[in-house]
Design a protein around this motif. Structure first.
Motif, PDB file in Angstrom:
ATOM      1  N   ALA A  80       0.822  -1.203   0.000  1.00  0.00           N
ATOM      2  CA  ALA A  80       0.000   0.000   0.000  1.00  0.00           C
ATOM      3  C   ALA A  80       0.861   1.261   0.000  1.00  0.00           C
ATOM      4  CB  ALA A  80      -0.929  -0.020   1.205  1.00  0.00           C
ATOM      5  N   SER A  81       2.009   1.188   0.637  1.00  0.00           N
ATOM      6  CA  SER A  81       2.861   2.368   0.781  1.00  0.00           C
ATOM      7  C   SER A  81       3.508   2.820  -0.524  1.00  0.00           C
ATOM      8  CB  SER A  81       3.948   2.097   1.822  1.00  0.00           C
ATOM      9  OG  SER A  81       4.737   0.978   1.440  1.00  0.00           O
ATOM     10  N   VAL A  82       3.531   1.946  -1.528  1.00  0.00           N
ATOM     11  CA  VAL A  82       4.187   2.305  -2.788  1.00  0.00           C
ATOM     12  C   VAL A  82       3.220   2.368  -3.965  1.00  0.00           C
ATOM     13  CG1 VAL A  82       6.300   1.211  -1.954  1.00  0.00           C
ATOM     14  CG2 VAL A  82       4.823  -0.028  -3.558  1.00  0.00           C
ATOM     15  N   LYS A  83       1.991   1.954  -3.758  1.00  0.00           N
ATOM     16  CA  LYS A  83       1.016   1.913  -4.846  1.00  0.00           C
ATOM     17  C   LYS A  83       0.831   3.304  -5.426  1.00  0.00           C
ATOM     18  CE  LYS A  83      -2.065  -1.142  -4.205  1.00  0.00           C
ATOM     19  NZ  LYS A  83      -3.245  -1.916  -3.740  1.00  0.00           N
ATOM     20  N   GLY A  84       0.880   3.389  -6.737  1.00  0.00           N
ATOM     21  CA  GLY A  84       0.748   4.671  -7.415  1.00  0.00           C
ATOM     22  C   GLY A  84       2.065   5.394  -7.619  1.00  0.00           C
ATOM     23  N   ARG A  85       3.115   4.922  -6.952  1.00  0.00           N
ATOM     24  CA  ARG A  85       4.434   5.558  -7.119  1.00  0.00           C
ATOM     25  C   ARG A  85       5.441   4.616  -7.764  1.00  0.00           C
ATOM     26  NH1 ARG A  85       7.337   6.817  -2.788  1.00  0.00           N
ATOM     27  NH2 ARG A  85       6.434   5.219  -1.430  1.00  0.00           N
ATOM     28  N   PHE A  86       5.340   3.340  -7.457  1.00  0.00           N
ATOM     29  CA  PHE A  86       6.265   2.334  -7.982  1.00  0.00           C
ATOM     30  C   PHE A  86       5.557   1.484  -9.030  1.00  0.00           C
ATOM     31  CE2 PHE A  86       9.168   1.837  -3.971  1.00  0.00           C
ATOM     32  CZ  PHE A  86       9.366   3.216  -3.956  1.00  0.00           C
ATOM     33  N   THR A  87       6.327   1.039 -10.007  1.00  0.00           N
ATOM     34  CA  THR A  87       5.795   0.151 -11.042  1.00  0.00           C
ATOM     35  C   THR A  87       6.746  -1.022 -11.235  1.00  0.00           C
ATOM     36  OG1 THR A  87       4.751   2.007 -12.195  1.00  0.00           O
ATOM     37  CG2 THR A  87       5.034  -0.043 -13.426  1.00  0.00           C
ATOM     38  N   ILE A  88       6.220  -2.225 -11.108  1.00  0.00           N
ATOM     39  CA  ILE A  88       7.007  -3.425 -11.348  1.00  0.00           C
ATOM     40  C   ILE A  88       6.705  -3.934 -12.744  1.00  0.00           C
ATOM     41  CG2 ILE A  88       5.282  -5.010 -10.381  1.00  0.00           C
ATOM     42  CD1 ILE A  88       7.643  -6.650  -9.228  1.00  0.00           C
ATOM     43  N   SER A  89       7.739  -4.429 -13.397  1.00  0.00           N
ATOM     44  CA  SER A  89       7.552  -5.025 -14.718  1.00  0.00           C
ATOM     45  C   SER A  89       8.505  -6.197 -14.866  1.00  0.00           C
ATOM     46  CB  SER A  89       7.778  -3.992 -15.827  1.00  0.00           C
ATOM     47  OG  SER A  89       9.099  -3.474 -15.764  1.00  0.00           O
ATOM     48  N   ARG A  90       8.207  -6.995 -15.870  1.00  0.00           N
ATOM     49  CA  ARG A  90       8.955  -8.253 -16.028  1.00  0.00           C
ATOM     50  C   ARG A  90       9.182  -8.498 -17.510  1.00  0.00           C
ATOM     51  NH1 ARG A  90       6.926 -13.833 -13.072  1.00  0.00           N
ATOM     52  NH2 ARG A  90       8.205 -15.306 -14.250  1.00  0.00           N
ATOM     53  N   ASP A  91      10.377  -8.919 -17.845  1.00  0.00           N
ATOM     54  CA  ASP A  91      10.710  -9.295 -19.212  1.00  0.00           C
ATOM     55  C   ASP A  91      11.133 -10.755 -19.183  1.00  0.00           C
ATOM     56  OD1 ASP A  91      11.856  -9.760 -21.709  1.00  0.00           O
ATOM     57  OD2 ASP A  91      12.642  -7.742 -21.873  1.00  0.00           O
ATOM     58  N   ASN A  92      10.215 -11.638 -19.552  1.00  0.00           N
ATOM     59  CA  ASN A  92      10.499 -13.068 -19.472  1.00  0.00           C
ATOM     60  C   ASN A  92      11.594 -13.493 -20.450  1.00  0.00           C
ATOM     61  OD1 ASN A  92       8.618 -13.610 -17.422  1.00  0.00           O
ATOM     62  ND2 ASN A  92       6.958 -13.724 -18.924  1.00  0.00           N
ATOM     63  N   ALA A  93      11.678 -12.807 -21.565  1.00  0.00           N
ATOM     64  CA  ALA A  93      12.706 -13.148 -22.550  1.00  0.00           C
ATOM     65  C   ALA A  93      14.104 -12.877 -22.007  1.00  0.00           C
ATOM     66  CB  ALA A  93      12.486 -12.364 -23.838  1.00  0.00           C
ATOM     67  N   LYS A  94      14.207 -11.884 -21.122  1.00  0.00           N
ATOM     68  CA  LYS A  94      15.497 -11.534 -20.524  1.00  0.00           C
ATOM     69  C   LYS A  94      15.624 -12.059 -19.099  1.00  0.00           C
ATOM     70  CE  LYS A  94      16.155  -7.325 -23.230  1.00  0.00           C
ATOM     71  NZ  LYS A  94      16.386  -5.849 -23.177  1.00  0.00           N
ATOM     72  N   ASN A  95      14.608 -12.800 -18.646  1.00  0.00           N
ATOM     73  CA  ASN A  95      14.630 -13.325 -17.272  1.00  0.00           C
ATOM     74  C   ASN A  95      14.909 -12.216 -16.265  1.00  0.00           C
ATOM     75  OD1 ASN A  95      14.258 -16.100 -18.111  1.00  0.00           O
ATOM     76  ND2 ASN A  95      16.380 -16.051 -18.807  1.00  0.00           N
ATOM     77  N   SER A  96      14.238 -11.111 -16.446  1.00  0.00           N
ATOM     78  CA  SER A  96      14.512  -9.934 -15.623  1.00  0.00           C
ATOM     79  C   SER A  96      13.237  -9.331 -15.061  1.00  0.00           C
ATOM     80  CB  SER A  96      15.257  -8.879 -16.443  1.00  0.00           C
ATOM     81  OG  SER A  96      16.542  -9.346 -16.809  1.00  0.00           O
ATOM     82  N   VAL A  97      13.411  -8.664 -13.941  1.00  0.00           N
ATOM     83  CA  VAL A  97      12.322  -7.916 -13.321  1.00  0.00           C
ATOM     84  C   VAL A  97      12.855  -6.537 -12.971  1.00  0.00           C
ATOM     85  CG1 VAL A  97      12.816  -8.790 -10.997  1.00  0.00           C
ATOM     86  CG2 VAL A  97      10.511  -7.971 -11.564  1.00  0.00           C
TER      87      VAL A  97
END
Length: 117
Positions: free
Chosen positions: A61-78
């Motif tokens: 809740a403390s980061v919602k709206g400010r932080f964004t997580i994403s993932r690239d499965n082709a690069k095995n990265s987050v």
């Protein structure tokens, strides 16, 4: 096993931005959930955000709206894009994955994020 290497921490001013990256190697085909946790001095480690292989996302809740997580499965990265940073975001940030049908877990070495007021 899965090995994790993080990058992108550092120093930012309040209101600024930082982007964290985490690259996985090893048994990457078995990764289920990728995410970020953080631990501030004297506090317990806490979930910041995670993302499943199907794309479901959870945020603290403390980061919602400010932080964004994403993932690239082709690069095995987050990735974690952190905007509107606050001094209370100061912590060591750890990359985490659950793999092998969520039976196993790996942690990165941690990267320091410091936000000055």
């Amino acid at each position: 096993q899965v090995q994790l290497v993080e990058s992108g921490g550092g120093l930012a001013q309040a209101g600024g931005s930082l982007r964290l990256s985490c690259a996985a190697s090893g048994s990457t085909s078995s990764i289920n959930v990728m995410g970020w946790y953080r631990q501030a001095p004297g506090k317990q480690r806490e979930l910041v955000a995670d993302i499943s292989s199907g794309g479901s996302i959870n945020y603290a809740a403390s980061v919602k709206g400010r932080f964004t997580i994403s993932r690239d499965n082709a690069k095995n990265s987050v990735y974690l894009q952190m905007n509107s940073l606050k001094p209370e975001d100061t912590a060591v940030y750890f990359c985490n994955v659950f793999y092998s049908s969520r039976r196993l877990r790996s942690w990165g070495q941690g990267t320091q994020v410091t936000v000055s007021s």
